[in-house]
Design a protein around this motif. Sequence first.
Motif, PDB file in Angstrom:
ATOM      1  N   UNK A 206       0.834  -1.207   0.000  1.00  0.00           N
ATOM      2  CA  UNK A 206       0.000   0.000   0.000  1.00  0.00           C
ATOM      3  C   UNK A 206       0.868   1.256   0.000  1.00  0.00           C
ATOM      4  N   UNK A 207       2.036   1.179   0.618  1.00  0.00           N
ATOM      5  CA  UNK A 207       2.942   2.323   0.597  1.00  0.00           C
ATOM      6  C   UNK A 207       3.554   2.500  -0.788  1.00  0.00           C
ATOM      7  N   UNK A 208       3.843   1.391  -1.460  1.00  0.00           N
ATOM      8  CA  UNK A 208       4.345   1.465  -2.827  1.00  0.00           C
ATOM      9  C   UNK A 208       3.310   2.106  -3.744  1.00  0.00           C
ATOM     10  N   UNK A 209       2.031   1.797  -3.516  1.00  0.00           N
ATOM     11  CA  UNK A 209       0.960   2.402  -4.309  1.00  0.00           C
ATOM     12  C   UNK A 209       0.915   3.914  -4.088  1.00  0.00           C
ATOM     13  N   UNK A 210       1.026   4.326  -2.830  1.00  0.00           N
ATOM     14  CA  UNK A 210       1.034   5.762  -2.533  1.00  0.00           C
ATOM     15  C   UNK A 210       2.242   6.445  -3.157  1.00  0.00           C
ATOM     16  N   UNK A 211       3.399   5.796  -3.093  1.00  0.00           N
ATOM     17  CA  UNK A 211       4.616   6.370  -3.664  1.00  0.00           C
ATOM     18  C   UNK A 211       4.494   6.509  -5.174  1.00  0.00           C
TER      19      UNK A 211
END
Length: 299
Positions: free
Chosen positions: A66-71
């Motif tokens: 989910x953090x990769x998606x935000x990034x």
Amino acid sequence: MLSLLAATAASAEPIQWAELGLRPYLFDIGGFQLRYYSLAYLLGILLGYWHLSKMVKAPGSPMAQRHADDLFFYCTLGVILGGRLGYAAFYKPELFTGFTAGEFVSWDLLRLWDGGMSFHGGVIGVLVAISWVALRGGLNWLRVCDYISVNVPLAYMLGRIANFINGELYGRPVEGDIAWAMVFPGGGDVARHPSQLYQAGLEGLLLGILLIALFWKTRARYRPGLLVGLFTIGMGIGRFVSEFFREPDAHLAYVVAETGLSRGQWLSLPMIAVGVIVMIYAFTRQPIGKAKPAAPQSA
């Protein structure tokens, strides 16, 4: 195109870029053109997102998918906004106050299709994006920078290849006989260095392969700052060297005349210094996951 390059390289005449059959767009439908530069940005970002998604599944990741998606979302904004604002701030301040009369989008700062993006500005924009995601998610900022940095060079390579296809940002006139010297339409009848390809190979492909290999084949990702420090040094040195072969922007030629270095080289020096500091930090700290030696117990 490859056969033409090979045949021309064997002769004494420089390669004529106009005879390579290149054009700045992939196709044109009803006046809409899918330009290679836009395609390079899109493919570079998608490639980086795909590889980052694989990286976060490997052991030791400082973030989740989910953090990769935000990034992916915020770094895309960072690249575009930071790249454009950086170009205006570092190279062409008149974009802030210039307007093109009669156009639907008249403010020159917003007219990205007219060209003008700064790598250094894009880096700043990405750092802001990483800071935002790391702060919101409670992530280790430096380790997130490590993971992002691994994915930048190959995307950068695509952008420089697109510059070559567009026939822009060409190099300085060559000295002596160089088999791959080229005559670009905007550069007069002078044989020049194809500096776009130098940058694609040095700061893009070579640095990208090195960082990817270090991530997957070594324990470099367990030393916070090692990968991003190496990336920063590599990009800074690569840009500094390649600028000796790249033709300075016409409105910034005075910087080279007055100082001996281009604006891009001056901006690369602090990058190298920061990279060295981060590398020193990385090597003077215990790697993640390595236990500290137990303190001796008193009798």
